[in-house]
Design an enzyme around this catalytic site. Structure first.
Site, mmCIF file in Angstrom:
data_model
loop_
_atom_site.group_PDB
_atom_site.id
_atom_site.type_symbol
_atom_site.label_atom_id
_atom_site.label_comp_id
_atom_site.label_asym_id
_atom_site.label_seq_id
_atom_site.Cartn_x
_atom_site.Cartn_y
_atom_site.Cartn_z
ATOM 1 C CG HIS A 155 -1.897 -1.062 1.319
ATOM 2 N ND1 HIS A 155 -2.790 -1.359 0.317
ATOM 3 C CD2 HIS A 155 -2.132 -1.976 2.303
ATOM 4 C CE1 HIS A 155 -3.530 -2.400 0.682
ATOM 5 N NE2 HIS A 155 -3.149 -2.799 1.876
ATOM 6 C CG ASP A 190 -2.621 -8.618 1.515
ATOM 7 O OD1 ASP A 190 -1.660 -8.612 2.307
ATOM 8 O OD2 ASP A 190 -3.706 -8.047 1.753
ATOM 9 C CG HIS A 192 -6.206 -5.525 2.665
ATOM 10 N ND1 HIS A 192 -5.576 -6.296 3.630
ATOM 11 C CD2 HIS A 192 -7.295 -4.984 3.263
ATOM 12 C CE1 HIS A 192 -6.254 -6.205 4.770
ATOM 13 N NE2 HIS A 192 -7.301 -5.427 4.572
ATOM 14 C CG ASP A 281 -4.303 -10.091 4.519
ATOM 15 O OD1 ASP A 281 -4.020 -10.705 3.475
ATOM 16 O OD2 ASP A 281 -4.166 -8.858 4.647
HETATM 17 C C1 ZL4 Z 1 -7.444 -2.602 14.181
HETATM 18 O O1 ZL4 Z 1 -5.163 -0.968 16.494
HETATM 19 O O2 ZL4 Z 1 -9.647 0.736 6.966
HETATM 20 C C2 ZL4 Z 1 -8.170 -3.331 15.099
HETATM 21 C C3 ZL4 Z 1 -7.749 -2.669 12.836
HETATM 22 C C4 ZL4 Z 1 -7.912 -3.205 16.436
HETATM 23 C C5 ZL4 Z 1 -6.785 -2.181 18.296
HETATM 24 C C6 ZL4 Z 1 -7.740 -1.150 18.903
HETATM 25 C C7 ZL4 Z 1 -8.014 0.060 18.081
HETATM 26 C C8 ZL4 Z 1 -9.413 0.180 17.594
HETATM 27 C C9 ZL4 Z 1 -6.019 -1.083 12.392
HETATM 28 C C10 ZL4 Z 1 -7.039 -1.877 11.942
HETATM 29 C C11 ZL4 Z 1 -9.656 1.053 16.397
HETATM 30 C C12 ZL4 Z 1 -8.942 0.658 15.138
HETATM 31 C C13 ZL4 Z 1 -9.551 1.267 13.880
HETATM 32 N N1 ZL4 Z 1 -6.940 -2.382 16.869
HETATM 33 C C14 ZL4 Z 1 -8.549 1.465 12.766
HETATM 34 C C15 ZL4 Z 1 -9.869 3.627 7.644
HETATM 35 C C16 ZL4 Z 1 -9.465 3.115 8.932
HETATM 36 C C17 ZL4 Z 1 -8.748 3.941 9.967
HETATM 37 C C18 ZL4 Z 1 -8.120 3.081 11.021
HETATM 38 O O3 ZL4 Z 1 -2.525 -6.401 4.823
HETATM 39 N N2 ZL4 Z 1 -9.122 2.242 11.676
HETATM 40 C C19 ZL4 Z 1 -8.761 2.794 7.749
HETATM 41 C C20 ZL4 Z 1 -5.835 -0.833 6.715
HETATM 42 C C21 ZL4 Z 1 -7.248 -0.615 7.232
HETATM 43 C C22 ZL4 Z 1 -8.671 1.363 7.337
HETATM 44 C C23 ZL4 Z 1 -5.610 -2.245 6.299
HETATM 45 C C24 ZL4 Z 1 -3.892 -3.830 5.350
HETATM 46 C C25 ZL4 Z 1 -2.430 -4.008 5.060
HETATM 47 C C26 ZL4 Z 1 -2.115 -5.228 4.197
HETATM 48 C C27 ZL4 Z 1 -0.616 -5.295 3.854
HETATM 49 C C28 ZL4 Z 1 -4.169 -2.440 5.881
HETATM 50 N N3 ZL4 Z 1 -7.463 0.795 7.446
HETATM 51 C C29 ZL4 Z 1 -10.433 2.176 9.614
HETATM 52 C C30 ZL4 Z 1 -9.729 1.331 10.672
HETATM 53 C C31 ZL4 Z 1 -6.156 -1.709 16.045
HETATM 54 C C32 ZL4 Z 1 -6.416 -1.791 14.652
HETATM 55 C C33 ZL4 Z 1 -5.689 -1.033 13.740
HETATM 56 C C34 ZL4 Z 1 -7.400 -1.884 10.560
HETATM 57 N N4 ZL4 Z 1 -6.980 -0.984 9.653
HETATM 58 C C35 ZL4 Z 1 -8.172 -2.784 9.852
HETATM 59 N N5 ZL4 Z 1 -8.221 -2.419 8.561
HETATM 60 C C36 ZL4 Z 1 -7.482 -1.327 8.466
HETATM 61 O O4 ZL4 Z 1 -2.792 -5.195 2.952
HETATM 62 C C37 ZL4 Z 1 0.304 -5.330 4.991
HETATM 63 ZN ZN ZN Z 2 -3.788 -7.294 3.565
HETATM 64 CA CA CA Z 3 -4.634 -8.763 -3.202
#
Ligand code: ZL4
Ligand code: ZN
Ligand code: CA
Length: 394
Positions: A155, A190, A192, A281
């Site tokens: 990403h 992946d 995503h 994932d």
């Molecule tokens: C979490 O820190 O969709 C879950 C999920 C739990 C602990 C407690 C915190 C609670 C990140 C994700 C609140 C967390 C909310 N905890 C995070 C728009 C968003 C902003 C951030 O695999 N919130 C963003 C990114 C995705 C969004 C996915 C995948 C990477 C890869 C390659 C990246 N971001 C909404 C979500 C946390 C958590 C922290 C989380 N973030 C789940 N999905 C996202 O493709 C390495």
């Molecule tokens: Zn992913």
């Molecule tokens: Ca993919």
């Protein structure tokens, strides 16, 4: 069609740097770099290190990273510390402008996807250095397959962090491969969408990007990306391939798309090298993903790509149920080598993590997860993608 039997041995080199395993995204964060150390310990306990060369390299340099990334962004990555960020002021503002430390809800700092982690620059240079060195090893012709499970950060953008990714090691590795090979295919399993890589090569005639990913409503991360209709632009038209899937996709449905699509990709594009992002994932039971692949189903995709006998770079990526991911990447390392390994996990330092899967490599997938992919959707998706690829056929 595959030109080599699956079992044939390949010359494999493997990168692992223990400096990456100790990196901490924050105690509640879903990204746990220790999973790579777990995979490495498992690989060692199965005796697989003896079947590969260990790739030793220096971390990537500023210039390596600035070959793709914006210099202002690279400067930020190179200078930011958690202390400077916490102190506020200039450092915090600059970091936020590059999407580092930016909570989506300012009132809840836990919502940070890309935290200002301790040792950030060192972490980036190590995982990117591994992917670059792996690409150079393939370009030099000494190896058939190169592995970096700590890479695959698909990403990261030229000038900002995104989705737990800071530096896009995949783009850097593909650039290295392009110095030696005329055409490179990038395939991303992946859960995503591989948006950073697709964007970097969207108008390139020399790189084809293929991503299989989850699509739920329209808001699964990265929102709005990876539509079936996104096919690339300019010289890159029909050289971006997107395969959106609904929750609950099983092994059979996934391979029913993967196999014919990748066969056609190989036939029409004739790549001289392949980069495969093997994000874990997409496995059943992931903390973020809702697909239902078994390790065997995930690895079957790796085995199929390997069967074309084209120089192959295997990278990690996502994967948030860490025992599943480590088991998967260990098994895929064995697939790369061309060796069968026992389902019973050997005794080693992390074996207690595998208790919930009965100390077996191949854990059982969810049986009661609804598969939202109708036969109609799968057939339509396959036909659309194959028809687009046919337009490249000479
Ligand atoms: C979490 O820190 O969709 C879950 C999920 C739990 C602990 C407690 C915190 C609670 C990140 C994700 C609140 C967390 C909310 N905890 C995070 C728009 C968003 C902003 C951030 O695999 N919130 C963003 C990114 C995705 C969004 C996915 C995948 C990477 C890869 C390659 C990246 N971001 C909404 C979500 C946390 C958590 C922290 C989380 N973030 C789940 N999905 C996202 O493709 C390495
Ligand atoms: Zn992913
Ligand atoms: Ca993919």
């Amino acid at each position: 069609s595959p030109s080599c039997p699956d079992g044939r041995k390949r010359r494999v080199c493997y990168y692992y740097d223990r400096g990456i395993a100790g990196v901490d995204y924050g105690e509640d964060h879903v990204m746990v770099p220790r999973r790579v150390d777990m995979a490495h310990a498992l690989i060692r306990s199965y005796g697989l290190l003896g079947d590969m060369s260990r790739l030793r390299t220096r971390p990537a340099t500023y210039d390596d990273i600035a070959a793709f990334h914006d210099r202002g962004y690279a400067d930020l990555l190179g200078s930011l510390t958690p202390e400077a960020f916490a102190a506020g002021g200039e450092a915090e503002l600059t970091a936020r402008s590059f999407n580092v430390g930016e909570p989506s809800k300012p009132e809840d700092p836990r919502t940070i996807d890309n935290p200002p982690i301790a040792g950030l620059w060192d972490y980036c240079c190590r995982y990117a250095g591994g992917s670059i060195a792996a690409a150079r090893a393939l370009a030099a012709g000494g190896y058939d397959i190169a592995i970096n499970w700590s890479g695959g950060m698909h990403h990261a953008c030229r000038d900002k962090a995104s989705g737990f990714c800071y530096v896009n090691d995949i783009v850097l590795a593909i650039r290295e491969l392009l110095a030696a090979f005329a055409r490179v295919v990038y395939v991303d399993i992946d859960v995503h969408h591989g948006d950073g890589v697709e964007t970097a090569f969207v108008d390139s005639g020399r790189v084809m990007t293929v991503s299989f990913h989850q699509r739920t409503n329209n808001d699964f991360f990265p929102k709005g990306r990876g539509n079936l209709a996104d096919v690339g632009v300019g010289e890159g038209v029909y050289r971006a391939v997107n395969v959106p899937l609904y929750a609950g996709m099983d092994d059979e449905g996934y391979y029913g798309l993967f196999q014919p699509i990748m066969e056609k990709v190989m036939e029409v594009f004739k790549p001289e090298a392949i980069v495969m992002q093997c994000g874990g994932d997409s496995l059943s039971g992931d903390r973020l993903g809702r697909l239902n692949l078994s390790i065997a189903g995930h690895a079957r995709c790796v085995r199929f790509v390997r069967s074309f006998d084209v120089p192959l770079l295997l990278l990690g990526g996502g994967g948030y149920t860490i025992n599943h991911v480590a088991a998967c990447w260990c098994y895929e390392t064995a697939v790369a080598i061309g060796k069968e390994i026992d389902d019973d996990i050997p005794q080693h330092c992390y074996d207690s993590y595998y208790q919930s899967q009965d100390y077996k490599l191949h854990y059982t997938v969810k049986k009661n997860l609804k598969n939202d992919n109708t036969n109609h959707h799968v057939t339509q998706t396959k036909n659309t993608v194959l028809r687009n690829l046919d337009k490249l056929a000479a």
